[in-house]
Design a protein around this motif. Structure first.
Motif, PDB file in Angstrom:
ATOM      1  N   ARG A  78       0.852  -1.193   0.000  1.00 35.80           N
ATOM      2  CA  ARG A  78       0.000   0.000   0.000  1.00 35.80           C
ATOM      3  C   ARG A  78       0.885   1.239   0.000  1.00 35.80           C
ATOM      4  O   ARG A  78       1.829   1.348   0.786  1.00 35.80           O
ATOM      5  N   LEU A  79       0.572   2.183  -0.871  1.00 36.59           N
ATOM      6  CA  LEU A  79       1.394   3.371  -1.033  1.00 36.59           C
ATOM      7  C   LEU A  79       1.059   4.427   0.010  1.00 36.59           C
ATOM      8  O   LEU A  79      -0.076   4.521   0.492  1.00 36.59           O
ATOM      9  N   ASP A  80       2.061   5.242   0.351  1.00 35.56           N
ATOM     10  CA  ASP A  80       1.823   6.406   1.209  1.00 35.56           C
ATOM     11  C   ASP A  80       0.763   7.296   0.573  1.00 35.56           C
ATOM     12  O   ASP A  80       0.505   7.233  -0.630  1.00 35.56           O
ATOM     13  N   SER A  81       0.195   8.178   1.368  1.00 46.03           N
ATOM     14  CA  SER A  81      -0.963   8.964   0.925  1.00 46.03           C
ATOM     15  C   SER A  81      -0.612  10.129  -0.001  1.00 46.03           C
ATOM     16  O   SER A  81      -1.504  10.714  -0.628  1.00 46.03           O
ATOM     17  N   GLU A  82       0.635  10.513  -0.082  1.00 44.35           N
ATOM     18  CA  GLU A  82       1.029  11.628  -0.937  1.00 44.35           C
ATOM     19  C   GLU A  82       2.064  11.176  -1.958  1.00 44.35           C
ATOM     20  O   GLU A  82       2.924  10.346  -1.649  1.00 44.35           O
ATOM     21  N   PRO A  83       1.991  11.756  -3.169  1.00 47.14           N
ATOM     22  CA  PRO A  83       0.988  12.677  -3.680  1.00 47.14           C
ATOM     23  C   PRO A  83      -0.309  11.955  -4.038  1.00 47.14           C
ATOM     24  O   PRO A  83      -0.304  10.735  -4.210  1.00 47.14           O
ATOM     25  N   PRO A  84      -1.426  12.692  -4.159  1.00 44.79           N
ATOM     26  CA  PRO A  84      -2.721  12.052  -4.415  1.00 44.79           C
ATOM     27  C   PRO A  84      -2.926  11.702  -5.883  1.00 44.79           C
ATOM     28  O   PRO A  84      -2.140  12.089  -6.756  1.00 44.79           O
TER      29      PRO A  84
END
Length: 329
Positions: free
Chosen positions: A86-92
């Protein structure tokens, strides 16, 4: 099939299909017989809610990207789930581009949603989008660069901002080719190739490309857009399109594809929902190899030394996965 979002062909002839309708990854042998099915709708490990991309790496492992969950699922050629990241939330708002040999992953922002939301003025916009690299744990490693993204037209309607697509809108296109990332902006026939650190290593150009709009091109474009909406909406859409600025040239190309030999395929630009019938091909060193003619019913997703794998629609819009021979002159 219902909404194929990706296709790959493995070295043993296995064909892997990402089906957006069922949110499944289906594995077929070289004869077209179903071998295995992975995924299905859901948010658990190996499940999908926004299956939007598919690819493979030299080891034979397959990756599938879920836009909604911001998750990469790795599968064996047999269909077994190997890992999920799962990727970090930034960038969207990230779309998959592809995996690099070092295990990192390239993604591109879909469009400049943040900039549009904060816009104080209407009119034609083309906000920058980031091409980014994530590691195998889902952490942002680097931004390869900011590039002109999706062209939009912003106007006010009933006190709120409304975003529309202007005539001959441009966008950023990108693909992973071996150890390099190729990015283009569709302004001119120019494609920029970067290494994983974001250093420009090559520019591929066709300087003679013109693309000037001919008399009747704008009306043909408007007619094409009108055919995609219900008849009662057509007068309003025509007025909207006629009120937008029109560029002097068409986008220089459409989509990008890297084949199994490291060649770069660049499609002609066509108005959706039409499909390109001509692809320009460059070798790994950027030399022009020629043009490939493709059926106007077929959208290629992958290609090898002597084959092209794609999706085709019949007269009833039934979707098929097809494998064509690649015949070289």
């Amino acid at each position: 099939f219902d909404g194929v979002t990706g296709l790959v062909r493995l070295s043993d002839g296995t064909i892997v299909v990402a089906d957006g309708g069922s949110q499944e990854i289906r594995f077929f042998d070289s004869a077209g017989e179903l071998k295995a099915v992975a995924g299905g709708p859901g948010e658990g490990p190996g499940e999908f809610t926004g299956l939007s991309g598919l690819g493979s790496v030299a080891t034979g492992a397959v990756w599938a990207y879920d836009f909604s969950l911001r998750r990469i699922t790795w599968l064996a050629g047999s269909g077994q789930v190997l890992n999920t990241v799962r990727l970090d939330s930034e960038p969207p708002m990230l779309n998959s581009v592809g995996a690099l040999p070092d295990g990192t992953f390239i993604l591109k922002q879909l469009w400049g949603a943040t900039q549009v939301a904060e816009a104080q003025e209407g009119g034609l916009r083309r906000d920058p989008v980031a091409v980014v690299r994530f590691d195998d744990r889902g952490s942002l490693v680097d931004t390869l660069g900011l590039f002109p993204g999706r062209e939009t037209f912003l106007r006010e309607e009933n006190g709120r901002g409304v975003m529309s697509t202007p005539p001959f809108a441009r966008n950023a296109a990108s693909v992973v080719r071996g150890e390099r990332v190729v990015v283009g902006t569709q302004d001119a026939f120019e494609l920029l190739e970067f290494n994983p650190a974001g250093t420009l290593t090559r520019a591929i150009r066709i300087p003679s490309w013109d693309g000037s709009l001919a008399p009747g091109d704008v009306e043909e474009y408007i007619q094409g857009r009108l055919e995609t909406v219900a008849e009662e909406r057509r007068p309003g859409l025509r007025a909207e399109l006629e009120g937008m600025p029109v560029p002097s040239r068409k986008p220089a190309y459409g989509g990008l594809l890297a084949d199994m030999s490291g060649n770069l395929w660049v499609s002609e630009w066509v108005l959706y929902p039409h499909l390109p019938e001509s692809w320009t091909v460059f070798d790994p060193d950027g030399r022009w190899l020629g043009e490939v003619a493709v059926s106007g019913r077929c959208h290629p997703y992958a290609a090898g030394e002597d084959w092209v794998l794609g999706v085709e629609w019949d007269d009833l819009d039934v979707e098929y996965v097809v494998l064509y021979p690649l015949i070289k002159g």
